[in-house]
Design an enzyme around this catalytic site. Structure first.
Site, mmCIF file in Angstrom:
data_model
loop_
_atom_site.group_PDB
_atom_site.id
_atom_site.type_symbol
_atom_site.label_atom_id
_atom_site.label_comp_id
_atom_site.label_asym_id
_atom_site.label_seq_id
_atom_site.Cartn_x
_atom_site.Cartn_y
_atom_site.Cartn_z
ATOM 1 N N ASP A 397 0.857 -1.180 0.000
ATOM 2 C CA ASP A 397 0.000 0.000 0.000
ATOM 3 C C ASP A 397 0.897 1.235 0.000
ATOM 4 O O ASP A 397 2.106 1.141 0.238
ATOM 5 C CB ASP A 397 -0.894 -0.035 1.250
ATOM 6 C CG ASP A 397 -1.838 1.148 1.320
ATOM 7 O OD1 ASP A 397 -2.334 1.569 0.269
ATOM 8 O OD2 ASP A 397 -2.058 1.648 2.430
ATOM 9 N N GLU A 501 -4.330 20.004 1.821
ATOM 10 C CA GLU A 501 -5.026 21.221 2.232
ATOM 11 C C GLU A 501 -4.495 21.727 3.563
ATOM 12 O O GLU A 501 -4.243 22.923 3.739
ATOM 13 C CB GLU A 501 -6.525 20.926 2.362
ATOM 14 C CG GLU A 501 -7.219 20.718 1.051
ATOM 15 C CD GLU A 501 -8.021 21.939 0.631
ATOM 16 O OE1 GLU A 501 -9.247 21.870 0.682
ATOM 17 O OE2 GLU A 501 -7.400 22.957 0.276
ATOM 18 N N ASP A 681 -5.101 5.705 -4.049
ATOM 19 C CA ASP A 681 -4.841 7.087 -4.450
ATOM 20 C C ASP A 681 -4.915 7.247 -5.952
ATOM 21 O O ASP A 681 -4.822 6.287 -6.720
ATOM 22 C CB ASP A 681 -3.449 7.522 -3.960
ATOM 23 C CG ASP A 681 -3.517 8.124 -2.579
ATOM 24 O OD1 ASP A 681 -4.637 8.316 -2.084
ATOM 25 O OD2 ASP A 681 -2.461 8.394 -2.001
#
Length: 1176
Positions: A397, A501, A681
């Site tokens: 992963d 963000e 992703d």
């Protein structure tokens, strides 16, 4: 309206759900719901209980062929006409084996029971009979209404009825690091219930929905209340395994419980994992059975012939005549009993002990201990250690496994100037490390103390009032969907739906533009100490097609501005022509940032005319309420207003890798281990990490991108790679490839490529690539990729991950490794091995795995050698005893040979031996490759072992037989008797196998010496005791060898015979090994030979870290920004841009330790200078 974060993975398998059966339930009606017999909420992973343990465990153990075989032998020994050995020769080993295995299974199942109790006994408030009562998780039923509070786990999969008046509800998934904030809404009709227990108790809505399934991204159902039917979808559902954040309470209706929840449905089927050596041993044991039957048949035929020719002469002396055929039949079964040691039952016990010991080494390894989280490495299974030394493919992963999921603001380009690098007086780049001086943000009271930046020039221009720089950070403070939380005055906490963000807003905060608070209509920012409130007019939300987001705000002065951030290629297409020169400079900076593996964004703005804005808002309202082509009309409006932008610059954010990840991948690649990254992703993010980890490199011949929408297009793209071979075979062999290639494939294309008619094409193409990255894949697809490689490649696979989305992959692989992170333990609980950092994987494989495999192979070769040698002496003796099934050794020697005399020495070899120490294992990763090729133990090696045993048994029988034949003692008395010969033969055997053990030992310890010499000493002590007068007088029938030891071992010719047999047994072995090292040295021989040349024992100092050379790249970072669509709807409270949310990972956790804290292995190029010696 509320927010939620759930483990989300897009599924691409079926366009629509077909209901095979419908689930029906009614709120607050347990009687009705129980009648459907839905699964309760209890989790059970244990196998036994108090009553079933003994019979079920014995049943499982006797399913093992060897155990069943020895039980059969025990039955044979109860027949007097057949039994040629006492009963204890079989009972003692069998009881010992069953007892030890039973104790191990009991301990393992008790641990499973403890884990089950821990989960099932958690408490939750359930509405029962009009009152909220505290119940255990396992007692929650489908149809119950439960109350969850802030920071509490979601116990089941449930429909949300009502949340607290707090505007925002954030669920942080505990099942995976790859968490998402998700926009969620409760039904308006249920929201009116508020928190009234009385209203909730009278709620009797009926739910009809799809049956349990593993699709995390979709839910279909209806709620019927007061004759009205309301639609239920995934936006109304909370999944088990999540945690509530930022809300006071939440009521929900239980729809699925326990094994029916999507979390458990995605866990995959637990399979019993066996190593390749186990499978080979099963084949060999069957072969040994066949070989045993052949030997017994030969001896039985010999007995029949002997009885026919010679036995008739002695028939008169026998009480009852026996025919030759019947005598041969009885002799066959007698020899089955005598030669049973060729299938040694103690082999399985010894294997379990070796595996247990090597598991303890992993648990005790301080170099795999992570002090920051106090997490040691843990071997959660004891049956797979040697498989760690044979890994060929690693499936990993990304988020939380290769990366820390921590984004750091590293660099930026503002108005054509790059910030973030440090230069010395000569203009040379200075490497930034932990000792580099950091920027002082003490002038900013609201700065985040954890934020780290090193370029003071950026602070200087911000404080000097540079308008472009201030506009840059103003954009970062306004254009986002972050939720602020201020528990105390001045202590700001940002809840970001993506770590990107959070990193950008935190950077703006530290440079003087602090995002303080927001409402659906406004954003409040502290700009260089002054509080400024902007009116939020619109949020032009992000999606995967737009690859950008914009906000339109009105400043206190009434100025309208559009701020936009997004992929550089997308932004550049929408810039004003006046920005051409600035675009070229910024592009150069972007290439530099991309070359360093940083995630980049371009920032731009535009002033808007108020009259145009009013007109645009009206047209937006019309488009937003259109029934047809709503999305297309909105996209056209966004495209219209986002033109003529003015470029401000670009940001460069680092997705911080875990310590030592690139070095670990490099070491594993040198060991010829292929690493595939399987991640949920998006493609750009996965590619960036690939470049950061050096899995993808600019110098590769080509990186193939497979991103198609149909099966035929996927096939064409696979063929276009030029690597695909049309040869049709059942397995895929490794094929040579000229050059280095990599493949990146997305989940949609992978769904087509995994179909039956295309899976071989996918596998052949992927196996010819140095690196494979699969992005946007579901948990099920991860498991399918692993299963594909397992099915068609003769290779051992390992899967490593940290979250619930990795569980199916971990269970599918031969070896599953869980990373114990902060976001949950689901992967760890399903894994075979666990630790805290990815870099520990190289020590697990290159050191512990290789040692375990080497030790197990040495053990098996030696064990088969000594037991075949032991048994073949019986076989040769049969030709000299009239095939009478008489044993060549004393009965007690037969009983104790495997359990006492040779057990501990071979265990010490299998637990302590090393061909080279761990330092050399890291220096030469090529030492790992023999395990991948099964060079140390295979069918071929087994045949060589058998031939070696045949030779040794011939020496050990005929040399003592010839030496004892017609021999007399020093006093002239005859020494030729059965007892003396048996003593000499068994003593020569024990000495010969002990010398062979010494030759096989590379690493001598005090334990090896003690067990080897101690076992020989015990043997001589036992024979002098058992052959004594006292034992004979006590139990005459059990100890018939009275005086044999003292009468035989005082003769010089007996000791000379022992010496001669020992020399003849080991001479071919020594000669062969000498010639092999001289003429055909293996990699182990070369490394050991090099180590022996080292004269001084000193450890090399760590190699100084090199300053990474600046590398530019024309490869765009491709807007590697893990942002999700749908947050415009949240921040504007539904007034603008009502969209269906997609997915993106994850709240960033702030943990990791500096590399120096854990004292990792040094990585360096091997030089010809002096090196430390090998441990052996």
């Amino acid at each position: 309206m509320f927010l939620a974060t759930i483990p989300h993975h897009p599924s691409v398998f079926s366009p629509s759900w077909v209901w095979k059966e419908e689930r029906h339930l009614r709120a607050n009606d347990r009687e009705l719901n129980l009648s459907y017999k839905y699964a309760d909420n209890a989790i059970k992973t244990s196998k036994y209980n108090v009553f079933t343990f003994l019979p079920l465990n014995l049943f499982e153990q006797f399913q093992r062929l060897a155990n069943a075989y020895f039980l059969f032998l025990l039955c044979l020994q109860s027949i007097p006409e057949v039994s040629s050995l006492p009963w204890y020769t079989t009972v003692v080993p069998l009881v010992l084996v069953l007892s030890m295995t039973m104790a191990k299974d009991c301990s393992d199942d008790m641990n499973r029971h403890r884990c089950d109790r821990q989960v099932n006994n958690r408490k939750v408030e359930v509405l029962i009979e009009g009152e909220l009562q505290s119940e255990k998780w396992m007692d929650v039923q489908v149809g119950d209404i439960i109350k969850l509070e802030n920071n509490q786990f979601v116990t089941v999969r449930m429909e949300v009825i009502k949340v607290s008046p707090s505007v925002f509800l954030i669920l942080l998934s505990s099942s995976s690091r790859e968490t998402n904030l998700k926009v969620k809404q409760a039904l308006t009709v249920t929201g009116k219930l508020e928190d009234s227990v009385e209203k909730l108790a009278n709620f009797n809505g009926e739910v009809r929905c799809e049956p349990p399934n593993n699709r995390l991204d979709k839910f279909t159902g209806t709620l019927t209340l007061k004759g009205e039917t309301y639609s239920l979808d995934n936006e109304r559902i909370l999944l088990r395994g999540c945690t509530l954040r930022n809300t006071q309470w939440c009521f929900g209706l239980v729809v699925f419980g326990g094994p029916d929840t999507k979390l458990m449905q995605n866990c995959g089927r637990t399979t019993f994992k066996r190593t390749s050596i186990d499978r080979l041993m099963n084949v060999l044991v069957l072969s040994i059975f066949g070989f045993l039957m052949i030997m017994c048949l030969i001896l039985a035929i010999g007995n029949g012939i002997w009885e026919y020719q010679e036995g008739s002469k002695f028939a008169a002396f026998l009480p009852k005549g026996v025919s030759a055929p019947f005598s041969a039949f009885l002799t066959f079964w007698s020899y089955v009993i005598i030669l049973n040691t060729v299938v040694p039952i103690s082999l399985y016990v010894s294997v379990e002990i070796i595996r247990l010991g090597n598991s303890f080494y992993i648990n005790w390894d301080r170099k795999m201990y992570y002090p920051k989280s106090d997490t040691p490495a843990e071997a959660r299974t004891t049956t797979l250690n040697e498989e760690l030394g044979q890994i060929k493919y690693i499936f990993s992963d990304k988020t939380g496994t290769l990366t820390q999921n921590i984004m750091t603001f590293n660099k930026c380009s503002i108005n054509g100037k790059s910030y973030g690098e440090l230069l010395d007086f000569s203009g040379q780049r200075v490497e930034i490390n932990e000792k580099t001086e950091k920027v002082d943000f003490s002038w900013n009271n609201l700065a985040d103390p954890k934020f780290c930046f090193h370029d003071n020039s950026l602070v200087e221009v911000v404080r000097a009032g540079n308008p472009e720089v201030q506009a840059f950070f103003r954009l970062l403070a306004l254009c986002h969907t972050v939720m602020p939380e201020e528990k105390k005055e001045g202590e700001l906490y940002y809840q970001a739906q993506s770590p990107d963000e959070g990193a950008l807003v935190t950077a703006a905060r530290n440079f003087g533009f602090v995002f303080r608070s927001r409402t659906p209509e406004s954003i409040t920012v502290v700009e260089m100490g002054e509080l400024v409130t902007y009116e939020l007019l619109a949020v032009l939300d992000f999606n995967n097609v737009r690859k950008r987001m914009s906000v339109i705000v009105r400043s206190p002065e009434g100025k309208l501005t559009l701020y936009c951030k997004g992929a550089d290629t997308i932004i550049f297409e929408r810039l004003s022509p006046s920005c051409s020169n600035l675009t070229e400079v910024t592009t150069e900076h972007l290439n530099e940032f991309a070359g360093e593996g940083l995630r980049t964004l371009a920032l731009a703005y535009k002033d808007i005319d108020p009259e145009y804005m009013e007109d645009w808002k009206l047209r937006h309202h019309v488009a937003n309420t259109a029934m047809d082509e709503r999305e297309e009309k909105l996209d056209a409006l966004y495209e219209e207003i986002e033109k003529g932008l003015l470029l401000l610059g670009s940001t460069a954010v680092e997705d911080k890798l875990q310590d030592g990840v690139p070095q670990t991948i490099e070491q594993l690649s040198k060991a010829d281990i292929k690493i595939w990254v399987l991640t949920g992703d998006k493609q750009e993010t996965a590619e960036n990490i690939g470049y950061s980890c050096n899995m993808l490199r600019e110098e590769m011949n080509e990186v193939f991108i497979v991103s198609a929408n149909t099966a035929e297009e996927v096939r064409k793209e696979l063929h276009r790679s030029g690597l695909f071979c049309l040869l049709k075979t059942e397995t895929v062999a490794d094929e040579p490839v000229n050059g280095e290639y990599a493949m990146v494939i997305n989940g949609h294309s992978l769904a087509f490529a995994l179909e039956k008619d295309m899976e071989m094409e996918l596998l052949r193409t992927a196996c010819m690539c140095q690196t494979v990255i699969c992005c946007r894949v579901t948990p099920l697809q991860k498991a399918q990729v692993v299963e594909l490689v397992k099915k068609y490649k003769q290779a051992v696979t390992l899967a490593i991950g940290d979250g619930a989305n990795d569980v199916s992959m971990i269970k599918a692989a031969h070896i599953g490794v869980g990373i114990s992170g902060q976001e949950g333990m689901q992967a760890v609980l399903s894994s075979d091995y666990s630790f805290a950092q990815f870099r520990y994987l190289q020590r697990l494989l290159l050191v512990h795995g290789r040692w375990s495999y080497l030790r197990m192979c040495k053990f098996l070769r030696y064990f088969f050698y000594k037991n075949f040698t032991f048994t073949f002496v019986h076989f040769w003796y049969g030709f000299f005893c009239g095939f009478s099934a008489q044993t060549a050794y004393d009965d007690w020697f037969i009983t104790l040979f495997n359990l006492v005399y040779t057990a501990l020495p071979v265990l010490s070899l299998s637990l302590f031996d090393q061909d080279v120490n761990d330092w050399w294992s890291f220096q030469y990763p090529q030492l790992y490759t023999p395990g991948q090729l099964n060079q140390y133990f295979s069918k071929r090696a087994f045949v060589y072992t058998v031939l070696h045993s045949v030779y040794s048994s011939l020496v050990l029988f005929f040399i003592p037989w010839a030496a004892m034949y017609d021999t007399v003692r020093d006093d002239g008395k005859d020494i030729v008797d059965y007892q003396s010969f048996a003593l000499l033969a068994q003593t020569c055997l024990l000495i010969a196998v002990s010398i062979q053990l010494g030759l096989d030992t590379h690493y001598w310890t005090a334990m090896n010496q003690f067990f080897l010499w101690g076992s020989l000493s015990v043997y001589f002590a036992v024979i002098f005791t058992m052959y004594s007068n006292g034992m004979f007088l006590t139990l005459t029938s059990s100890f018939p060898f009275i005086g044999t030891a003292r009468n035989s071992l005082n003769q010089p010719n007996v000791w000379l015979t022992m010496l001669l047999t020992s020399i003849l047994c080991v001479l071919p072995v020594v000669a062969y090994r000498f010639l092999r090292i001289l003429l055909w040295p293996t990699i182990n021989d070369k490394v050991r030979g090099r180590g022996y040349k080292v004269r001084q024992d000193k450890v090399l100092p760590p190699t100084p870290r090199r300053v990474q050379a600046r590398r530019t790249s024309t490869r765009r970072s491709g807007y590697a920004f893990s942002h999700a669509q749908g947050y415009g709807d949240l921040v504007t409270s539904g007034k603008f841009l009502r969209r269906t949310p997609k997915r993106r990972p994850a709240l960033f956790s702030q943990t990791d330790s500096p590399l120096a804290q854990t004292q990792p292995q040094f990585y360096r190029t091997i030089s010809e200078r002096e090196e430390p010696p090998l441990s052996p």
